[in-house]
Design an enzyme around this catalytic site. Structure first.
Site, PDB file in Angstrom:
ATOM      1  N   HIS A 171      -2.461 -13.709   3.885  1.00  5.00           N
ATOM      2  CA  HIS A 171      -1.054 -13.372   4.077  1.00  5.00           C
ATOM      3  C   HIS A 171      -0.255 -14.542   4.681  1.00  5.00           C
ATOM      4  O   HIS A 171       0.630 -15.100   4.050  1.00  5.00           O
ATOM      5  CB  HIS A 171      -0.922 -12.176   5.039  1.00  5.00           C
ATOM      6  CG  HIS A 171      -1.697 -10.973   4.663  1.00  5.00           C
ATOM      7  ND1 HIS A 171      -1.371 -10.141   3.610  1.00  5.00           N
ATOM      8  CD2 HIS A 171      -2.801 -10.421   5.230  1.00  5.00           C
ATOM      9  CE1 HIS A 171      -2.227  -9.147   3.536  1.00  5.00           C
ATOM     10  NE2 HIS A 171      -3.103  -9.283   4.508  1.00  5.00           N
TER      11      HIS A 171
HETATM   12  O1  RIB Z   1       0.102  -7.182   7.188  1.00  2.00           O
HETATM   13  C1  RIB Z   1      -0.432  -8.478   7.307  1.00  2.00           C
HETATM   14  C2  RIB Z   1       0.094  -9.148   8.532  1.00  2.00           C
HETATM   15  O2  RIB Z   1      -0.303  -8.399   9.676  1.00  2.00           O
HETATM   16  C3  RIB Z   1      -0.496 -10.554   8.745  1.00  2.00           C
HETATM   17  O3  RIB Z   1       0.433 -11.360   9.425  1.00  2.00           O
HETATM   18  C4  RIB Z   1      -1.679 -10.295   9.616  1.00  2.00           C
HETATM   19  O4  RIB Z   1      -2.019 -11.427  10.427  1.00  2.00           O
HETATM   20  C5  RIB Z   1      -1.167  -9.185  10.491  1.00  2.00           C
HETATM   21  O5  RIB Z   1      -0.396  -9.782  11.537  1.00  2.00           O
END
Ligand code: RIB
Ligand code: CA
Length: 313
Positions: free
Chosen positions: A243
């Site tokens: 992500h």
């Molecule tokens: O939903 C994914 C996000 O939530 C990413 O930034 C992960 O590190 C968590 O913070």
């Protein structure tokens, strides 16, 4: 390429760690002015420890790391140990940090830095809940016009939620903060689950990290070995979705990404859909566009960039 000055606001988290490593591996293009930590994946004490662990893993113990808000603006903290493990960096065994945490509060660092740097020259890169960003905007409204842009990981539309049926974790943890950021008038680039779920660390891609045969490559491979099990079980996906590194990669190679400039609003009223990013992808409202909402990337190009840069550390 012009060097871009950034503040990374983060809740490490294995994917945050990779995003930070990618930024620190790219000093010709990115000047990391500081790393501000927020409660999210794990409590603040751990996120501010993990950020320093990652800086030292990158061989950059001089990067200033600041602790920020330890809870959301108006809700109880929700954490994600079920995804990231108890420490937030489960997977590799890494030494406790030797570098100190800065004395200044993260929110004050954000305000002071934006007031000190020329207007429009600092990009904010939130990788977790937006509590620090919103608190800074509340405390110093004058900084909004001084921010070059916000490039954040958060939200979802076609992918819908990963922590509730409708909400992505970063937005869900602090929806009031997200609403402040999205209504700030600052140019925002959003990396939602719609694109990050296409940045999957397949076995071959993880082997490429491992085959770097460096402490960084090995640690990243071990992080994704741990981090992937949640998404593989839930989505049946072929690896961990990276992500947060989508944010850093966008700064380096925006051409790898595509999306639409649309209106995005945050649900802050209904518990049923709390934290949902209501993205007007089809333009069915007259709400003005306020965000570049990314929904696709060149995944092979992304992983080639990431692997090449990690090899530099
Ligand atoms: O939903 C994914 C996000 O939530 C990413 O930034 C992960 O590190 C968590 O913070
Ligand atoms: Ca994160």
């Amino acid at each position: 390429m012009v060097q871009r000055k950034i503040i990374i606001d983060t809740d490490p988290g294995q994917d945050d760690a990779v995003a930070i490593l990618l930024a620190l591996a790219s000093p010709e293009e990115i000047d990391v002015l500081g790393i501000t930590c927020v409660a999210g994946n794990v409590p603040l004490e751990l996120t501010s420890k993990n950020a320093r662990i990652i800086c030292e893993l990158a061989g950059k113990p001089d990067v200033p790391v600041y602790a920020g808000c330890d809870r959301p603006l108006g809700r109880n903290l929700v954490t994600a140990e079920h995804v990231h493990g108890k420490t937030g960096l489960n997977g590799p065994v890494l030494p406790d940090p030797q570098m100190p945490l800065q004395e200044t509060h993260a929110v004050d660092f954000i305000i002071e830095t934006l007031r000190a740097e020329p207007p429009g020259t600092v990009t904010l890169c939130p990788l977790g809940p937006l509590t620090n960003i919103a608190t800074a905007l509340n405390k110093a409204p004058d900084i909004a016009e001084r921010v070059q842009e916000i490039v954040l990981m958060g939200g979802a539309y076609f992918e819908v939620g990963n922590i509730t049926p409708t909400a992505e974790f970063n937005i869900y943890v602090d929806p009031q903060a997200a609403e402040i950021a999205f209504k700030s008038g600052i140019d925002i680039v959003v990396m939602p689950l719609d694109v990050t779920h296409k940045a999957l660390v397949t076995p071959d891609r993880n082997e490429a990290f491992r085959n770097l045969e460096t402490p960084v490559g090995t640690a990243v491979a071990q992080m994704t070995d741990f981090f992937e099990r949640f998404d593989k079980e839930k989505y049946g996906s072929d690896g961990a979705p990276l992500h947060d590194p989508c944010v850093t990669a966008y700064l380096l190679r925006p051409d790898l990404f595509s999306g639409r400039h649309i209106n995005v609003e945050i649900e802050t009223g209904s518990e049923l859909t709390m934290g949902m990013t209501v993205a007007d992808w089809w333009g069915v409202t007259d709400r003005p566009p306020n965000a570049l909402f990314i929904n696709d990337l060149d995944a092979d190009g992304f992983f080639s960039l990431l692997t090449e840069r990690l090899a530099r550390l």
